[in-house]
Design a protein around this motif. Structure first.
Motif, PDB file in Angstrom:
ATOM      1  N   SER B 217       0.944  -1.455   0.372  1.00 46.51           N
ATOM      2  CA  SER B 217      -0.393   0.137  -0.272  1.00 46.51           C
ATOM      3  C   SER B 217       0.990   1.346  -0.119  1.00 46.51           C
ATOM      4  O   SER B 217       1.618   1.105   0.737  1.00 46.51           O
ATOM      5  CB  SER B 217      -0.522  -0.321   0.986  1.00 46.51           C
ATOM      6  OG  SER B 217      -1.827   1.144   1.012  1.00 46.51           O
ATOM      7  N   PRO B 218       0.393   2.500  -0.649  1.00 42.56           N
ATOM      8  CA  PRO B 218      -0.201   2.751  -2.451  1.00 42.56           C
ATOM      9  C   PRO B 218      -0.095   1.098  -3.251  1.00 42.56           C
ATOM     10  O   PRO B 218       1.367   0.443  -3.694  1.00 42.56           O
ATOM     11  CB  PRO B 218       0.171   3.703  -2.719  1.00 42.56           C
ATOM     12  CG  PRO B 218       1.595   4.034  -2.029  1.00 42.56           C
ATOM     13  CD  PRO B 218       1.669   2.927  -0.781  1.00 42.56           C
ATOM     14  N   SER B 219      -0.633   0.675  -4.092  1.00 39.63           N
ATOM     15  CA  SER B 219      -0.443  -0.733  -4.801  1.00 39.63           C
ATOM     16  C   SER B 219       0.025  -0.034  -6.426  1.00 39.63           C
ATOM     17  O   SER B 219       0.085   1.038  -7.102  1.00 39.63           O
ATOM     18  CB  SER B 219      -1.896  -1.044  -5.685  1.00 39.63           C
ATOM     19  OG  SER B 219      -1.536  -1.787  -7.036  1.00 39.63           O
ATOM     20  N   PRO B 220       0.716  -1.060  -6.533  1.00 38.89           N
ATOM     21  CA  PRO B 220       2.194   0.330  -7.812  1.00 38.89           C
ATOM     22  C   PRO B 220       1.403   0.090  -8.626  1.00 38.89           C
ATOM     23  O   PRO B 220       1.871   0.780  -9.487  1.00 38.89           O
ATOM     24  CB  PRO B 220       3.118  -1.034  -7.514  1.00 38.89           C
ATOM     25  CG  PRO B 220       2.985  -1.730  -6.839  1.00 38.89           C
ATOM     26  CD  PRO B 220       1.688  -1.321  -5.933  1.00 38.89           C
ATOM     27  N   LEU B 221      -0.317  -0.806  -9.020  1.00 39.38           N
ATOM     28  CA  LEU B 221      -0.151  -0.767 -10.563  1.00 39.38           C
ATOM     29  C   LEU B 221      -1.838  -0.904 -10.116  1.00 39.38           C
ATOM     30  O   LEU B 221      -2.609  -0.641  -8.637  1.00 39.38           O
ATOM     31  CB  LEU B 221      -0.598  -2.022 -10.975  1.00 39.38           C
ATOM     32  CG  LEU B 221       1.138  -2.340 -11.557  1.00 39.38           C
ATOM     33  CD1 LEU B 221       1.726  -4.253 -12.146  1.00 39.38           C
ATOM     34  CD2 LEU B 221       1.534  -1.725 -12.417  1.00 39.38           C
ATOM     35  N   GLY B 262       2.378   5.063  -5.887  1.00 43.07           N
ATOM     36  CA  GLY B 262       0.992   4.365  -6.199  1.00 43.07           C
ATOM     37  C   GLY B 262       0.883   4.610  -7.395  1.00 43.07           C
ATOM     38  O   GLY B 262       2.097   5.325  -7.851  1.00 43.07           O
ATOM     39  N   ALA B 263       0.541   3.362  -8.242  1.00 48.35           N
ATOM     40  CA  ALA B 263      -0.318   4.190  -9.616  1.00 48.35           C
ATOM     41  C   ALA B 263      -1.215   5.067  -9.310  1.00 48.35           C
ATOM     42  O   ALA B 263      -1.191   5.471 -11.230  1.00 48.35           O
ATOM     43  CB  ALA B 263      -1.381   2.853  -9.793  1.00 48.35           C
ATOM     44  N   ILE B 264      -2.200   5.845  -8.336  1.00 48.85           N
ATOM     45  CA  ILE B 264      -2.419   6.528  -8.755  1.00 48.85           C
ATOM     46  C   ILE B 264      -2.075   7.262  -7.506  1.00 48.85           C
ATOM     47  O   ILE B 264      -1.889   7.440  -5.869  1.00 48.85           O
ATOM     48  CB  ILE B 264      -4.231   6.728  -8.055  1.00 48.85           C
ATOM     49  CG1 ILE B 264      -4.656   5.369  -6.567  1.00 48.85           C
ATOM     50  CG2 ILE B 264      -4.446   5.466  -9.439  1.00 48.85           C
ATOM     51  CD1 ILE B 264      -5.555   5.747  -6.699  1.00 48.85           C
ATOM     52  N   ALA B 294     -10.007   5.689  -5.278  1.00 48.42           N
ATOM     53  CA  ALA B 294      -9.673   4.549  -5.447  1.00 48.42           C
ATOM     54  C   ALA B 294      -8.954   3.383  -6.560  1.00 48.42           C
ATOM     55  O   ALA B 294      -8.848   4.242  -8.056  1.00 48.42           O
ATOM     56  CB  ALA B 294     -11.637   4.453  -5.921  1.00 48.42           C
ATOM     57  N   CYS B 295      -8.315   2.805  -5.733  1.00 46.39           N
ATOM     58  CA  CYS B 295      -6.988   2.040  -7.044  1.00 46.39           C
ATOM     59  C   CYS B 295      -7.581   0.208  -7.167  1.00 46.39           C
ATOM     60  O   CYS B 295      -8.029  -0.463  -6.157  1.00 46.39           O
ATOM     61  CB  CYS B 295      -6.150   1.732  -6.530  1.00 46.39           C
ATOM     62  SG  CYS B 295      -4.807   1.376  -7.162  1.00 46.39           S
ATOM     63  N   PHE B 296      -7.954   0.411  -7.796  1.00 46.78           N
ATOM     64  CA  PHE B 296      -8.034  -1.200  -8.001  1.00 46.78           C
ATOM     65  C   PHE B 296      -6.824  -2.464  -8.387  1.00 46.78           C
ATOM     66  O   PHE B 296      -5.575  -2.155  -8.919  1.00 46.78           O
ATOM     67  CB  PHE B 296      -8.656  -1.410  -9.806  1.00 46.78           C
ATOM     68  CG  PHE B 296      -9.758  -1.256  -9.506  1.00 46.78           C
ATOM     69  CD1 PHE B 296     -11.563  -1.749  -9.230  1.00 46.78           C
ATOM     70  CD2 PHE B 296     -10.613  -0.641 -10.085  1.00 46.78           C
ATOM     71  CE1 PHE B 296     -12.669  -2.082  -9.131  1.00 46.78           C
ATOM     72  CE2 PHE B 296     -11.468  -0.362  -9.925  1.00 46.78           C
ATOM     73  CZ  PHE B 296     -12.891  -1.027  -9.810  1.00 46.78           C
ATOM     74  N   ILE B 297      -6.352  -2.714  -7.663  1.00 42.49           N
ATOM     75  CA  ILE B 297      -5.481  -3.521  -6.873  1.00 42.49           C
ATOM     76  C   ILE B 297      -4.782  -4.495  -7.312  1.00 42.49           C
ATOM     77  O   ILE B 297      -3.605  -5.113  -7.714  1.00 42.49           O
ATOM     78  CB  ILE B 297      -4.853  -3.396  -5.692  1.00 42.49           C
ATOM     79  CG1 ILE B 297      -6.363  -4.635  -4.812  1.00 42.49           C
ATOM     80  CG2 ILE B 297      -4.825  -2.274  -5.206  1.00 42.49           C
ATOM     81  CD1 ILE B 297      -6.501  -4.707  -3.233  1.00 42.49           C
ATOM     82  N   THR B 298      -5.966  -5.601  -7.767  1.00 46.67           N
ATOM     83  CA  THR B 298      -5.870  -7.233  -8.308  1.00 46.67           C
ATOM     84  C   THR B 298      -7.112  -7.326  -9.064  1.00 46.67           C
ATOM     85  O   THR B 298      -8.400  -6.273  -8.101  1.00 46.67           O
ATOM     86  CB  THR B 298      -5.447  -8.088  -7.649  1.00 46.67           C
ATOM     87  OG1 THR B 298      -4.921  -9.287  -8.125  1.00 46.67           O
ATOM     88  CG2 THR B 298      -6.649  -7.932  -6.526  1.00 46.67           C
ATOM     89  N   ASP B 299      -7.521  -7.824  -9.708  1.00 46.62           N
ATOM     90  CA  ASP B 299      -8.452  -8.593 -10.512  1.00 46.62           C
ATOM     91  C   ASP B 299      -8.374  -9.211 -10.474  1.00 46.62           C
ATOM     92  O   ASP B 299      -7.171 -10.773 -10.988  1.00 46.62           O
ATOM     93  CB  ASP B 299      -8.353  -7.980 -12.027  1.00 46.62           C
ATOM     94  CG  ASP B 299      -7.510  -8.287 -12.838  1.00 46.62           C
ATOM     95  OD1 ASP B 299      -6.454  -8.014 -13.105  1.00 46.62           O
ATOM     96  OD2 ASP B 299      -8.033  -8.868 -13.908  1.00 46.62           O
ATOM     97  N   THR B 300      -9.893 -10.579 -10.951  1.00 44.65           N
ATOM     98  CA  THR B 300      -9.274 -12.059 -11.326  1.00 44.65           C
ATOM     99  C   THR B 300      -9.322 -12.491 -13.535  1.00 44.65           C
ATOM    100  O   THR B 300      -9.102 -13.549 -13.006  1.00 44.65           O
ATOM    101  CB  THR B 300     -11.022 -13.029 -11.015  1.00 44.65           C
ATOM    102  OG1 THR B 300     -12.129 -11.499 -11.846  1.00 44.65           O
ATOM    103  CG2 THR B 300     -11.142 -12.668  -9.516  1.00 44.65           C
ATOM    104  N   TYR B 301      -9.288 -11.143 -14.075  1.00 47.85           N
ATOM    105  CA  TYR B 301      -9.267 -11.400 -15.153  1.00 47.85           C
ATOM    106  C   TYR B 301      -8.250 -10.900 -15.544  1.00 47.85           C
ATOM    107  O   TYR B 301      -7.743 -12.798 -15.954  1.00 47.85           O
ATOM    108  CB  TYR B 301      -9.801  -9.931 -15.922  1.00 47.85           C
ATOM    109  CG  TYR B 301      -9.896 -10.285 -17.378  1.00 47.85           C
ATOM    110  CD1 TYR B 301     -10.221 -10.914 -18.113  1.00 47.85           C
ATOM    111  CD2 TYR B 301      -9.411  -9.170 -18.192  1.00 47.85           C
ATOM    112  CE1 TYR B 301      -9.936 -11.319 -19.512  1.00 47.85           C
ATOM    113  CE2 TYR B 301      -9.598  -8.952 -19.426  1.00 47.85           C
ATOM    114  CZ  TYR B 301      -9.243 -10.576 -20.342  1.00 47.85           C
ATOM    115  OH  TYR B 301      -9.345 -10.401 -21.662  1.00 47.85           O
TER     116      TYR B 301
END
Lengths: 378, 410
Positions: B217-221, B262-264, B294-301
């Protein structure tokens, strides 16, 4: 339902079949209090094993085309939405279980959704999609054996081989009687035939066979042959009402070939028996029956089967139904329509929200059938 | 232009972007000019589904092209509607997958397709582990191009990967290798397949490692970074070029994490994304989130390609790896997967894209959403759109829902 001697006569038998077709399984506990019903969705669920387990196969059909259960998005077919809504409304509380076959993506998903939010026990079988693939038969056999064991566990009693053999023979006899009716299509009103075939998926099997045997001779005598009617092939997924068939008939058509999930496709193909392992016979039947669009036996087998069927039955036109959000049928519709047209069979593709047809469909069907009726070639 | 958009979107651009453009640019150039070199080097061109066992094809020197990948590009370049209209005019229902419709549109009217459409294939390879649609789509392509269609049927797994399913998939893979021998004239070489698998595993490990830095935290992507940077793992699995690229990306993301970049700017809300990206709105949609911290730090896709290969011989590993993918599993399995992501990445919530084009992904999402919320206590938002067809995207209702959702974190 029966006369004073406990025997059903022909007229009563036909009345019973039509009544069952329209009731679609409702009042089943009142009408057949001693029976245990097992629900299923797809013709690839082996009904022989349901019967061998001592249950009555009941094809689940929605009672409404407009159901919107919160668990499914709007872009899902009305068959899935309608039946799930019935489960939530506890319409299936009496069923021993519900069988799901992996055919289309929607059925696959519905099984998972159902087990997450429904009360009735779900039972899955995942047949191969590529029915002629190497290893497909052995895999299918193992899946069928697993299914048999799961069904046995529902009654805490092992299913005997002799029961399977009896069920296979009963299903073979049913299919043979239905085939006789299918061969009478040109002289029988289309909605009548469709109702009789649908009844066989909704009522206890022995009673169905008795009723068919009783009314078949009279059906053979029945002559409503009208030389001016246009011979039509209909291809569709599940149709839970006769609405389309009635409209085709009313507008001067006659359905002479039926490739619908709830129509003749459910019964078509050969039933074999006599193998050491009766499950082998069951797998052989389901592997070799004319495929639905979710299955592949070879690239063009389904299309070839339907164009041949249309020619064999002298169909002058074909109506391909795409039930809204039914992807497998929507995919095949394009290639099928092209192939039928190449064979000189005029084809109409019609999209329906559910199984019912209304004013909009009437206009299109009327134009299509009038064009055929007035065609100098026909 | 992109940089301007990125600045407005509160984004920190990746410096490996140039390497990505170079890597993918080379791949697309090679693919689009296949007709000039394919025969000379005896390397047939296969159109393959994103979940096909491409390592086996690479072992036969087959060059693979991905209609799904091209369809995402068509969408990002605003060509999807025109291409879909072509296929709809040919009779394909608007309710069918928009990747498939735009691909077929590009086949019928390559002049309307970015990159001039896809080069004609010598064979088609489909694996139904992602959906049943791919079989029907590739049947259409096989009839059109009159080329061989090889299908790997990976049975859906309501529960575990059964012994009969393993044996079935394995037997098909062996048969597929025999078919490829006939098509290419090359003998099957298990050592070559093992080498391809090794490289494929390396890329997968790099992608897994890169993604794990987003637990910081923060997420780099953020989600758009994940979606854009997944391209090489889809099309270059098993290639040296892919490995080189992911090493660069991994190093940069690792450094960002170490520097707490962070990415954002000002990450306040950590979210997990579920389903395929909304390609036509890739930046504008996610900007609604990033501008609120708000950051999307991971995803299922894109996480679908971040799964370790299964053990066993190369063929056994292929069979298990390609059958056990998450889209071929039950809602229960997928709910557990999402719960684990929320826990591992310390997410505050999740957003599900109810994607009209992808039924296996989407039809089960509501029961998953309820279960994940019950188990984790974090809120989950469902928004309806389409991965490629902008006609299915209603901006105002989506914006209202997103705003209301983000306000729950205030």
């Amino acid at each position: 339902m029966s006369d004073n001697n406990g025997q059903i006569n022909s007229s009563n038998a036909l009345e019973l079949l039509l009544e069952e077709a329209s009731l679609k399984g409702t009042y089943r506990m009142k009408r057949y209090p001693g029976k245990k019903f097992f629900g299923y969705f797809c013709s690839y669920f082996p009904e022989e094993l349901i019967i061998a387990a001592g249950f009555e196969p009941l094809r689940l059909l929605p009672d409404s085309e407009n159901s919107t259960p919160a668990e499914l998005p709007g872009y899902c077919c009305s068959l899935a939405k309608g039946t799930l809504d019935m489960e939530i409304r506890k319409q299936y509380y009496d069923l021993i279980g519900i069988g799901f076959t992996h055919t289309c993506d929607t059925m696959q998903c519905l099984s998972g959704v159902w087990s997450a939010c429904g009360q009735t026990k779900t039972v899955d079988i995942v047949p191969p999609v590529m029915l002629n693939a190497p290893g497909a038969f052995s895999y299918y056999l193992a899946e069928t054996k697993n299914l048999m064991m799961t069904l046995s566990s529902l009654t805490q009693t092992a299913i005997k081989e002799s029961s399977i053999l009896e069920a296979i023979k009963l299903c073979a006899h049913t299919r043979s009687l239905v085939t006789e009716i299918d061969n009478l299509r040109s002289i029988l009103p289309s909605p009548l035939v469709f109702s009789i075939l649908r009844a066989g998926q909704l009522m206890p099997r022995v009673e169905y066979v008795k009723a068919l045997e009783e009314c078949l001779p009279d059906l053979k005598e029945m002559s409503s042959k009208n030389l001016h009617q246009v011979k039509i092939l209909v291809s569709s997924a599940v149709l839970e009402s006769d609405s389309l068939f009635a409209m085709i008939e009313e507008l001067g058509g006659r359905v002479v070939a039926d490739d619908t999930c709830t129509g003749y496709r459910h019964y078509s193909g050969n039933t074999v028996w006599g193998s050491v392992n009766p499950l082998t016979d069951i797998v052989q039947r389901y592997s070799e029956m004319p495929p639905c669009p979710c299955k592949n036996r070879s690239l063009n087998e389904r299309i070839h089967h339907l164009t041949t069927l249309a020619k064999h039955r002298n169909a002058q036109g074909a109506i391909i139904i795409i039930r809204k959000f039914c992807e497998p049928h929507a995919w095949d519709a394009v290639s099928l329509a092209e192939s039928l047209r190449e064979k000189g069979i005029r084809t109409l593709t019609l999209e329906l929200e559910g199984a019912s047809v209304g004013g909009q469909e009437r206009t299109r069907l009327q134009a299509f059938l009038e064009g055929l009726l007035e065609s100098p070639d026909l | 232009m992109n940089e301007v958009r990125e600045k407005q979107s509160n984004y920190r651009p990746l410096s490996s972007k140039k390497a990505l453009q170079k890597t993918m640019g080379r791949y697309y150039a090679l693919t689009n000019y296949h007709r000039y070199w394919g025969k000379i080097f005896r390397r047939p061109l296969a159109w393959v589904t994103s979940g096909a066992p491409v390592e086996l094809l690479r072992a036969f020197n087959i060059h693979s092209a991905y209609p799904e990948q091209y369809a995402a590009i068509y969408s990002a370049r605003n060509a999807t509607v025109a291409l879909c209209e072509v296929s709809e005019a040919a009779g394909y229902s608007q309710d069918l997958c928009s990747y498939a419709r735009s691909n077929i549109g590009g086949v019928l009217r390559p002049d309307l397709a970015p990159l001039g459409g896809m080069p004609k294939p010598n064979l088609l390879v489909a694996c139904n582990n992602i959906c049943g649609t791919v079989l029907k789509w590739y049947e259409v392509l096989a009839r059109h191009f009159k080329v061989p269609l090889l299908v790997l049927d990976t049975p859906f797994l309501p529960h575990e990967f059964t012994a009969q399913a393993k044996a079935y998939v394995l037997e098909q893979l062996i048969s597929m290798a025999n078919d490829l021998e006939k098509i290419t004239g090359c003998p099957f070489d298990e050592k070559k397949l093992a080498a391809e698998m090794k490289r494929s595993r390396e890329i997968t490990s790099l992608w897994i490692e890169t993604r794990q830095y987003c637990q910081n935290s923060p997420s780099p992507l953020n989600a758009p970074d994940l979606f854009i940077n997944m391209a090489p793992i889809v099309v270059l699995r098993g290639s040296k070029a892919g490995i080189e690229y992911y090493r660069k990306l991994r190093d940069e993301v690792k450094q960002r994490a170490a520097l707490a970049q962070g990415a954002i700017e000002d990450e306040r809300i950590r979210l997990v994304w579920d389903n395929i990206a909304i390609w036509p709105q890739l930046f504008s949609f996610y900007k609604m989130f990033s501008e609120k911290g708000a950051c999307f730090i991971t995803d299922t896709y894109s996480g679908g390609w971040a799964v370790e290969h299964a053990p066993g011989t190369p063929m056994e590993s292929l069979a298990a790896t390609y059958t056990e993918i998450f889209l071929n599993r039950s809602p229960k399995y997928r709910a557990n997967q999402l719960i684990k992501l929320i826990e591992d990445y310390k997410a505050n919530g999740f957003v599900m894209h109810s994607n009209r084009s992808c039924k296996p992904y989407s039809l089960v999402q509501e029961v998953i959403r309820k279960e994940v919320m019950r188990e984790t206590g974090v809120p989950g938002l469902m928004i309806e759109a389409d991965m490629a067809d902008p006609r299915a995207y209603a901006e105002e209702p989506v914006r209202n829902r997103v705003q209301a959702f983000l306000e729950t974190f205030l």
